[in-house]
Design a protein around this motif. Sequence first.
Motif, PDB file in Angstrom:
ATOM      1  N   SER A  16       2.207  11.527   1.512  1.00  0.00           N
ATOM      2  CA  SER A  16       2.273  11.679   0.055  1.00  0.00           C
ATOM      3  C   SER A  16       1.632  12.989  -0.383  1.00  0.00           C
ATOM      4  O   SER A  16       2.119  13.665  -1.301  1.00  0.00           O
ATOM      5  N   LYS A  17       0.556  13.387   0.279  1.00  0.00           N
ATOM      6  CA  LYS A  17      -0.120  14.621  -0.109  1.00  0.00           C
ATOM      7  C   LYS A  17       0.592  15.867   0.427  1.00  0.00           C
ATOM      8  O   LYS A  17       0.529  16.933  -0.179  1.00  0.00           O
ATOM      9  N   HIS A  18       1.271  15.739   1.564  1.00  0.00           N
ATOM     10  CA  HIS A  18       2.160  16.824   1.996  1.00  0.00           C
ATOM     11  C   HIS A  18       3.275  17.007   0.958  1.00  0.00           C
ATOM     12  O   HIS A  18       3.676  18.141   0.657  1.00  0.00           O
ATOM     13  N   ALA A  19       3.760  15.888   0.418  1.00  0.00           N
ATOM     14  CA  ALA A  19       4.804  15.964  -0.613  1.00  0.00           C
ATOM     15  C   ALA A  19       4.282  16.673  -1.858  1.00  0.00           C
ATOM     16  O   ALA A  19       5.000  17.473  -2.471  1.00  0.00           O
ATOM     17  N   VAL A  20       3.044  16.412  -2.234  1.00  0.00           N
ATOM     18  CA  VAL A  20       2.456  17.076  -3.403  1.00  0.00           C
ATOM     19  C   VAL A  20       2.478  18.592  -3.214  1.00  0.00           C
ATOM     20  O   VAL A  20       2.823  19.347  -4.138  1.00  0.00           O
ATOM     21  N   LEU A  21       2.126  19.046  -2.010  1.00  0.00           N
ATOM     22  CA  LEU A  21       2.125  20.492  -1.760  1.00  0.00           C
ATOM     23  C   LEU A  21       3.538  21.060  -1.783  1.00  0.00           C
ATOM     24  O   LEU A  21       3.765  22.158  -2.310  1.00  0.00           O
ATOM     25  N   ALA A  22       4.493  20.343  -1.228  1.00  0.00           N
ATOM     26  CA  ALA A  22       5.883  20.818  -1.243  1.00  0.00           C
ATOM     27  C   ALA A  22       6.409  20.882  -2.675  1.00  0.00           C
ATOM     28  O   ALA A  22       7.089  21.844  -3.064  1.00  0.00           O
ATOM     29  N   ILE A  23       6.094  19.857  -3.464  1.00  0.00           N
ATOM     30  CA  ILE A  23       6.522  19.838  -4.867  1.00  0.00           C
ATOM     31  C   ILE A  23       5.864  20.980  -5.640  1.00  0.00           C
ATOM     32  O   ILE A  23       6.502  21.645  -6.467  1.00  0.00           O
ATOM     33  N   THR A  24       4.582  21.234  -5.350  1.00  0.00           N
ATOM     34  CA  THR A  24       3.878  22.331  -6.009  1.00  0.00           C
ATOM     35  C   THR A  24       4.567  23.660  -5.729  1.00  0.00           C
ATOM     36  O   THR A  24       4.791  24.469  -6.637  1.00  0.00           O
ATOM     37  N   GLU A  25       4.915  23.891  -4.469  1.00  0.00           N
ATOM     38  CA  GLU A  25       5.589  25.140  -4.111  1.00  0.00           C
ATOM     39  C   GLU A  25       6.967  25.223  -4.768  1.00  0.00           C
ATOM     40  O   GLU A  25       7.379  26.295  -5.236  1.00  0.00           O
ATOM     41  N   GLY A  81      -4.155  18.075  -4.855  1.00  0.00           N
ATOM     42  CA  GLY A  81      -3.691  17.606  -3.561  1.00  0.00           C
ATOM     43  C   GLY A  81      -4.849  17.081  -2.743  1.00  0.00           C
ATOM     44  O   GLY A  81      -5.731  16.386  -3.243  1.00  0.00           O
ATOM     45  N   SER A  82      -4.875  17.440  -1.469  1.00  0.00           N
ATOM     46  CA  SER A  82      -5.909  16.951  -0.562  1.00  0.00           C
ATOM     47  C   SER A  82      -5.811  17.738   0.738  1.00  0.00           C
ATOM     48  O   SER A  82      -4.743  18.263   1.074  1.00  0.00           O
ATOM     49  N   SER A  83      -6.921  17.774   1.461  1.00  0.00           N
ATOM     50  CA  SER A  83      -6.844  18.337   2.814  1.00  0.00           C
ATOM     51  C   SER A  83      -5.857  17.532   3.651  1.00  0.00           C
ATOM     52  O   SER A  83      -5.300  18.042   4.635  1.00  0.00           O
ATOM     53  N   ALA A  84      -5.594  16.283   3.258  1.00  0.00           N
ATOM     54  CA  ALA A  84      -4.609  15.444   3.951  1.00  0.00           C
ATOM     55  C   ALA A  84      -3.186  15.967   3.760  1.00  0.00           C
ATOM     56  O   ALA A  84      -2.263  15.519   4.435  1.00  0.00           O
ATOM     57  N   GLY A  85      -3.005  16.907   2.827  1.00  0.00           N
ATOM     58  CA  GLY A  85      -1.712  17.551   2.664  1.00  0.00           C
ATOM     59  C   GLY A  85      -1.557  18.760   3.571  1.00  0.00           C
ATOM     60  O   GLY A  85      -0.484  19.363   3.632  1.00  0.00           O
ATOM     61  N   GLY A 103       4.508   9.428  -9.754  1.00  0.00           N
ATOM     62  CA  GLY A 103       3.737   9.553 -10.988  1.00  0.00           C
ATOM     63  C   GLY A 103       3.546  11.007 -11.381  1.00  0.00           C
ATOM     64  O   GLY A 103       3.687  11.383 -12.551  1.00  0.00           O
ATOM     65  N   LEU A 104       3.228  11.832 -10.402  1.00  0.00           N
ATOM     66  CA  LEU A 104       3.077  13.274 -10.649  1.00  0.00           C
ATOM     67  C   LEU A 104       4.387  13.858 -11.191  1.00  0.00           C
ATOM     68  O   LEU A 104       4.387  14.662 -12.130  1.00  0.00           O
ATOM     69  N   ASP A 117       0.832  -1.202   0.000  1.00  0.00           N
ATOM     70  CA  ASP A 117       0.000   0.000   0.000  1.00  0.00           C
ATOM     71  C   ASP A 117       0.868   1.254   0.000  1.00  0.00           C
ATOM     72  O   ASP A 117       0.589   2.223  -0.718  1.00  0.00           O
ATOM     73  N   TRP A 118       1.922   1.229   0.805  1.00  0.00           N
ATOM     74  CA  TRP A 118       2.812   2.391   0.866  1.00  0.00           C
ATOM     75  C   TRP A 118       3.432   2.659  -0.505  1.00  0.00           C
ATOM     76  O   TRP A 118       3.488   3.797  -0.961  1.00  0.00           O
ATOM     77  N   ASP A 119       3.917   1.583  -1.133  1.00  0.00           N
ATOM     78  CA  ASP A 119       4.525   1.738  -2.465  1.00  0.00           C
ATOM     79  C   ASP A 119       3.530   2.320  -3.458  1.00  0.00           C
ATOM     80  O   ASP A 119       3.868   3.226  -4.234  1.00  0.00           O
ATOM     81  N   ALA A 120       2.307   1.799  -3.441  1.00  0.00           N
ATOM     82  CA  ALA A 120       1.296   2.263  -4.390  1.00  0.00           C
ATOM     83  C   ALA A 120       1.022   3.751  -4.217  1.00  0.00           C
ATOM     84  O   ALA A 120       0.933   4.503  -5.190  1.00  0.00           O
ATOM     85  N   MET A 121       0.883   4.194  -2.976  1.00  0.00           N
ATOM     86  CA  MET A 121       0.577   5.612  -2.731  1.00  0.00           C
ATOM     87  C   MET A 121       1.734   6.524  -3.123  1.00  0.00           C
ATOM     88  O   MET A 121       1.529   7.564  -3.762  1.00  0.00           O
ATOM     89  N   MET A 122       2.950   6.149  -2.751  1.00  0.00           N
ATOM     90  CA  MET A 122       4.094   6.994  -3.091  1.00  0.00           C
ATOM     91  C   MET A 122       4.374   6.966  -4.598  1.00  0.00           C
ATOM     92  O   MET A 122       4.718   7.995  -5.191  1.00  0.00           O
ATOM     93  N   ASP A 123       4.200   5.799  -5.213  1.00  0.00           N
ATOM     94  CA  ASP A 123       4.478   5.674  -6.647  1.00  0.00           C
ATOM     95  C   ASP A 123       3.502   6.470  -7.502  1.00  0.00           C
ATOM     96  O   ASP A 123       3.889   7.073  -8.506  1.00  0.00           O
TER      97      ASP A 123
END
Length: 252
Positions: free
Chosen positions: A157-166, A140-144, A116-117, A105-111
């Motif tokens: 993973s969603k915190h990472a999306v926000l950091a990557i976005t910035e 992203g998500s409120s989870a970020g 993927g993004l 599950d961890w791999d799927a979410m991070m991948d």
Amino acid sequence: MNKTKKVALITGATSGIGHATAFEFAKQGIDLVLCGRRLNRLETIQKVLSKLINVHILNFDVRDKQETFKAIESLPDKFRRIDILINNAGNAHGLDSIDEGSLEDWDAMMDINVKGLLYVSRAIIPGMTARKSGQIINIGSSAGKEVYPKGNVYCGSKHAVLAITEGMRIDLNTYGIKVGAINPGLVETEFSKVRFKGDKIANTVYQGYKALQPEDVAEVIYFAVSRPAHVNIADVLMFCTAQASSTIVNKE
């Protein structure tokens, strides 16, 4: 004379927010490159939306680096100029305590959510920097924005999306490329069926209140891409009225 129509590439376009965004963009006259793993769904959407705009489909999994670059490289000339990138493909698997979490599950979410993004973005961004124009919206998500019990790796993973976005917004600033994130809370999609792996609990997640609908998020995404050239919607957090935070939902 009409301006040249814009082309948007949407990942995860076969269901949920990606699907709704495809229909919203088509309604607004934006040509589309729709990406997803389920070819039959892509073909169905293409058939419907081709009555309104030009549609090209790409059938690949964003987790596969080689397939991602190969698919985007295969775009025909009239779809090669991607003006808008919607990084929507994402998932959540399981709701386990960190000490009991599934490595798969961890791999799927991070991948999917992170790598993927990055793969899709890396394939598209050089064209934008060469033209010194374009817009990227990462879903992203409120989870970020906050971490909740048993959300550990998904929230990470969603915190990472926000950091990557910035990071993208900073690095691409000199090219005039707009970068932003749309972060929904509870949205009524197939998401929970995937997260709970078909468990009966998935059917109760959206009961007792009115969750956001995919179309609600699609309208906000279109709002972001339709702003004047000098305006960039950098970050949006959106909840349904019943939701106050990741753990507080007013149910009947």
